[in-house]
Design a protein around this motif. Structure first.
Motif, short mmCIF file in Angstrom:
data_model
loop_
_atom_site.label_atom_id
_atom_site.label_comp_id
_atom_site.label_asym_id
_atom_site.label_seq_id
_atom_site.Cartn_x
_atom_site.Cartn_y
_atom_site.Cartn_z
N ALA A 142 -1.64 -2.77 -55.65
CA ALA A 142 -1.13 -3.72 -54.21
C ALA A 142 -2.00 -2.90 -53.01
O ALA A 142 -1.22 -3.62 -52.68
CB ALA A 142 -0.23 -3.01 -55.28
N LYS A 143 -1.64 -1.92 -53.37
CA LYS A 143 -2.32 -1.07 -51.94
C LYS A 143 -3.63 -1.27 -51.51
O LYS A 143 -4.72 -2.15 -51.53
CB LYS A 143 -2.93 0.42 -52.14
N THR A 144 -3.03 -2.09 -50.15
CA THR A 144 -4.30 -2.76 -49.24
C THR A 144 -4.53 -1.06 -47.98
O THR A 144 -3.83 -0.71 -47.47
CB THR A 144 -3.60 -3.66 -48.81
N TYR A 145 -5.83 -2.01 -47.43
CA TYR A 145 -5.96 -1.58 -46.07
C TYR A 145 -6.65 -2.27 -45.55
O TYR A 145 -7.22 -3.17 -45.17
CB TYR A 145 -7.18 -1.04 -46.87
N THR A 146 -6.71 -1.93 -44.34
CA THR A 146 -6.83 -3.04 -42.90
C THR A 146 -7.41 -2.51 -42.06
O THR A 146 -7.34 -1.28 -41.43
CB THR A 146 -4.87 -3.63 -41.74
N LYS A 147 -8.63 -3.84 -42.03
CA LYS A 147 -9.29 -3.31 -41.65
C LYS A 147 -9.89 -4.02 -39.98
O LYS A 147 -9.00 -5.38 -39.40
CB LYS A 147 -10.64 -3.69 -41.82
N LYS A 206 -4.42 3.49 -44.23
CA LYS A 206 -4.26 2.73 -45.09
C LYS A 206 -4.32 1.64 -43.70
O LYS A 206 -4.72 0.51 -43.95
CB LYS A 206 -2.26 2.78 -44.46
N SER A 207 -5.13 1.75 -42.36
CA SER A 207 -5.74 1.07 -41.57
C SER A 207 -7.17 1.57 -40.94
O SER A 207 -6.53 3.06 -40.64
CB SER A 207 -4.96 0.85 -40.49
N ASP A 208 -7.77 0.75 -40.44
CA ASP A 208 -8.80 1.34 -39.69
C ASP A 208 -7.71 2.17 -38.06
O ASP A 208 -8.74 3.15 -37.69
CB ASP A 208 -9.45 0.86 -39.00
N CYS A 253 6.40 10.77 -47.78
CA CYS A 253 6.69 10.58 -48.43
C CYS A 253 6.06 8.75 -49.34
O CYS A 253 5.71 9.73 -50.92
CB CYS A 253 8.36 10.59 -49.31
N ALA A 254 6.29 8.78 -49.44
CA ALA A 254 6.42 7.04 -49.36
C ALA A 254 4.64 6.72 -49.56
O ALA A 254 4.09 6.13 -50.68
CB ALA A 254 6.84 5.91 -48.37
N ALA A 255 3.90 7.53 -49.13
CA ALA A 255 2.94 7.38 -49.38
C ALA A 255 2.05 7.60 -51.02
O ALA A 255 0.79 7.37 -51.16
CB ALA A 255 1.93 8.57 -48.93
N CYS A 256 3.10 8.82 -51.44
CA CYS A 256 2.54 8.89 -53.05
C CYS A 256 3.42 8.27 -53.64
O CYS A 256 3.60 7.78 -54.53
CB CYS A 256 2.54 10.58 -52.87
N HIS A 257 4.92 8.56 -53.12
CA HIS A 257 6.06 8.26 -53.66
C HIS A 257 6.80 6.75 -53.71
O HIS A 257 7.43 6.33 -52.70
CB HIS A 257 7.23 9.11 -54.31
N SER A 258 5.90 6.01 -54.35
CA SER A 258 5.67 4.34 -54.11
C SER A 258 6.55 3.42 -54.69
O SER A 258 6.04 1.96 -55.04
CB SER A 258 4.11 3.07 -53.79
#
Length: 544
Positions: free
Chosen positions: A420-425, A473-475, A388-393
């Motif tokens: 504020a959303k981050t994506y980890t490479k 969210k991450s590779d 749920c937290a993927a959208c309801h953040s």
């Protein structure tokens, strides 16, 4: 006397048998090839009979009428079949008002047969005459409709929006929106233009099979479109470059639709909509602070929604706003409301089978080949197991009511949350370049799997996909596409740690060979990899 009657009957029968081939020949031009598919088929049938005296007029089958065929035979002279009202053509046959029963039937019989008789003898234009009822009224018309609805998407809208030939209704206006868009005064039965209130035609002109004017005076979508679009196209018919199609096939033939120019770079449609929106699920809060807290606490955390990005990806506003341009919660309330068909807001947003639902739309996108390689093999999670937290953040429980009642303030909250959303490479150098697979080493040489190259290609596809980047969210999340029961880690366990050499009949778990082939081949099929076909074993396994 009896002999004379028998002789006349015999001669009459012989005459009919001699003439029958001529009757068939006369209708052959209209029927063309049996079983043909055409986009211009119109069904002419008598409307529901209200007068008991007209009950016998529906004995014959309906007529499957080929509109473009007749239009060409008449060399585009619409006035031969259609009358005008207030200077505009009316798309009813030889009338401007509604008819039913015998009057409806007689109108067609008298005019159609008269026209056929008038054109009798002209090559290629023969039509059936009065005694040839079954040529038109037949249960097997020899043709069926191939009509395809035309999607008035953003590209086609832009074509009309920028067309210099499409003039605004008010000459003082710079944009030509008023040429098509209007609001309605239902009491006065009039239309007028409201700047900033433009919306899709189907929001008022609903889809319906009834081609008569409904009691409320709002025409069905198909009739409204033809009254507006075709009339406009006809007014420009003399200019091949500026004018739109006037034949059915021009808009409703699948091949012709492919020829319509597609724009890729288009400005955003402006309806004062926000770039980002905060979807809260509740409407404006009041002055009672305790009641406000109770209201907010009864709902999930808010969803920061990138409205601008979804506009760019959607075909049109109707992709999400399927009935009005109002926000979802105005129709789909928390408890359900008649205006939203009693579909609760949570159900509307999470219905996996609806294209207008967030979940449904996302699931549809996951069937694209760049996503399906992984997602097609993953069982869909139960609703209770979704993240749920993927959208309801956005936690709004401590946010003041005045902020939550302010559209611009909520938009800023959404913008900050999205930023504020981050994506980890992952560093590709840390990923093994090749992996040697020796599962069937008895028959073939070990398979050298180009692990790093495959992973890099997958990472790139996700990097170019805004939705994938937002939810993965991450590779490392992509690693689960192959290492499907492993945690997101740089050192997932080998396949052999779960799959033994032989399949486990009790659990249904495939053996190691089956696991590799099932995973690799299915992925290649779903992602449409042409370089390695599933039947080309030696592409991966070199023979000894």
């Amino acid at each position: 006397m009896l002999k004379q009657r028998s002789l006349r009957l015999l001669l009459g029968t012989a005459a009919c048998l001699c003439l029958f081939p001529l009757i068939v020949f006369a209708s052959a031009k209209l029927m063309e090839e049996p079983g043909e598919m055409r986009p211009d088929i119109l069904v002419i049938d008598i409307p529901p009979v209200e007068n008991p005296d007209d009950a016998d007029v529906k004995d014959m089958p309906p007529v499957f009428f080929k509109h473009d065929l007749h239009s060409r035979a008449l060399e585009g002279q619409c006035s031969k079949c259609h009358e005008a009202k207030e200077g505009k053509i009316v798309f009813k046959f030889k009338r401007t008002s509604t008819l039913s029963g015998k009057a409806y039937m007689d109108l067609y019989h008298e005019n159609c047969v008269a026209c056929h008789a008038e054109m009798k003898g002209e090559s290629g234009k023969q039509g059936p005459l009065e005694a040839q009822c079954r040529t038109c009224h037949t249960a097997d018309p020899g043709a069926a409709s191939s009509r395809v609805k035309i999607k008035f998407d953003r590209s086609l809208h832009y074509t009309h929006e920028t067309a210099k030939a499409v003039k605004p209704a008010d000459k003082d206006q710079r944009a030509n929106c008023s040429a098509c868009h209007h609001s309605a005064n239902m009491k006065a039965k009039t239309t007028f233009y409201e700047k900033g209130k433009e919306s899709a035609c189907v929001y008022c002109h609903k889809e319906t099979a009834d081609d008569q004017m409904p009691e409320n005076g709002v025409r069905p979508a198909r009739q409204a479109a033809h009254d507006s679009c075709v009339v406009c196209h006809l007014s420009m018919a003399g200019d091949a470059e500026k004018g739109g199609p006037v034949e059915c096939a021009g808009c409703h033939d699948a091949e012709n639709q492919k020829k319509i120019k597609q724009h890729t770079a288009m400005p955003r449609l402006d309806r004062n909509q926000p770039d980002q929106a905060l979807m809260t699920g509740f409407k404006d809060l009041g002055q009672d602070e305790a009641a406000n807290k109770k209201m907010v606490a009864a709902h999930m955390d808010a969803v920061p929604f990138n409205h601008k990005l979804h506009e760019e990806k959607g075909i049109s506003c109707k992709t999400c706003h399927h009935d009005t341009l109002n926000e979802c919660a105005s129709c789909h309330t928390a408890k359900g409301d008649a205006q939203g068909g009693y579909i609760k807001l949570a159900d509307a947003m999470h219905n996996s089978g609806s294209a207008q639902s967030c979940i449904g739309c996302h699931n549809e996108i996951k069937t694209a080949k760049e996503c399906a390689g992984c997602h097609a093999q993953m069982p869909e999670k139960d609703f209770k197991d979704q993240d749920c937290a993927a959208c309801h953040s956005v936690d709004v429980k401590s946010t003041p009511a005045e902020t939550l009642n302010d559209t611009h303030a909520k938009a800023r909250l959404a913008k900050d949350a999205l930023a504020a959303k981050t994506y980890t490479k992952v560093n590709l150098e840390d990923i093994p370049e090749t992996v040697e697979i020796k599962t069937i080493a008895e028959e073939y040489k070990p398979s050298s799997f180009p692990h790093r190259a495959v992973v890099e290609a997958i990472f790139k596809q996700v990097g170019d996909n805004a939705m994938g980047k937002s939810f993965h969210k991450s590779d490392l999340t992509m690693c689960a596409g192959c290492h499907h029961n492993s945690p997101a880690t740089m050192t997932p366990p080998q396949c052999a740690s779960c799959h033994s050499k032989e399949p486990d009949i009790a659990t249904g778990k495939p053996g190691l060979k089956g696991a590799y082939h099932g995973q690799c081949i299915t992925c290649h099929q779903k992602m449409e990899v042409k370089s390695v076909l599933p039947t080309d074993c030696t592409k991966c396994h070199e023979k000894k």
